[in-house]
Design an enzyme around this catalytic site. Structure first.
Site, PDB file in Angstrom:
ATOM      1  N   CYS A  46      16.609  36.966  72.177  1.00 38.63           N
ATOM      2  CA  CYS A  46      16.240  38.052  71.260  1.00 38.63           C
ATOM      3  C   CYS A  46      15.417  37.520  70.097  1.00 38.63           C
ATOM      4  O   CYS A  46      14.384  38.092  69.736  1.00 38.63           O
ATOM      5  CB  CYS A  46      17.484  38.745  70.707  1.00 38.63           C
ATOM      6  SG  CYS A  46      18.467  39.576  71.958  1.00 38.63           S
ATOM      7  N   THR A  47      15.878  36.418  69.515  1.00 38.60           N
ATOM      8  CA  THR A  47      15.160  35.838  68.383  1.00 38.60           C
ATOM      9  C   THR A  47      13.756  35.437  68.816  1.00 38.60           C
ATOM     10  O   THR A  47      12.775  35.718  68.118  1.00 38.60           O
ATOM     11  CB  THR A  47      15.934  34.636  67.810  1.00 38.60           C
ATOM     12  OG1 THR A  47      17.231  35.087  67.403  1.00 38.60           O
ATOM     13  CG2 THR A  47      15.212  34.027  66.618  1.00 38.60           C
TER      14      THR A  47
END
Length: 152
Positions: A46-47
């Site tokens: 996600c990051t």
């Protein structure tokens, strides 16, 4: 089952990382929207995805396009995440009622309690024009978003 192209996008109304209410309909008639669901802040894939969007931000936040990223985190967690990663675009909290927006778009994983990686490109009339849904471990291809936006 995720919402398909040529469907009217369900309205969502969520708080962003600053506690402000953001509605999908706020952009109707004004901007195309890239509505991106992701499982959780602070996780590796996600990051990586959100930072890649940050690095290409003029393509996703401009006079014609608005990026809205939605997760099931609380607004407080999203604020820390945004500050830590330098994310200037809206991070919307689908925290309570838990997963309501994710469910409306058919991307909530009931077993895991979070959204899967679903992206919906919505035109200025509020119609979904393009979608992609990936499993939790699979990052999405930003170039595909750019092609879909350019096609609007």
């Amino acid at each position: 089952m995720a919402i398909e192209a040529d469907t009217l996008a369900p309205e969502i109304e969520l708080k962003n990382q600053h506690g402000e209410t953001v509605k999908l309909s706020d952009f109707r008639g004004e901007k195309n929207v890239v509505l991106l669901f992701y499982p959780f802040a602070f996780t590796g894939v996600c990051t990586g995805e959100l930072c890649a969007l940050r690095d290409e931000l003029p393509k996703f936040v401009n006079d014609d396009v608005q990026l809205l990223a939605v997760s099931n985190d609380s607004p407080f967690a999203l604020r820390v995440f945004a500050e830590q990663e330098g994310l200037e675009y809206p991070l919307l909290s689908d925290f309570w009622p838990h997963g309501e927006a994710s469910r409306a778009y058919g991307v909530f994983d009931e077993e895991k309690g979070c959204a899967v990686r679903g992206t919906f490109i919505i035109d200025k009339k509020g119609v979904v024009r393009w979608t992609v849904v990936n499993g939790l471990p699979d990052a999405r291809d930003l170039n595909e978003y750019i092609k879909a936006i350019d096609a609007l």
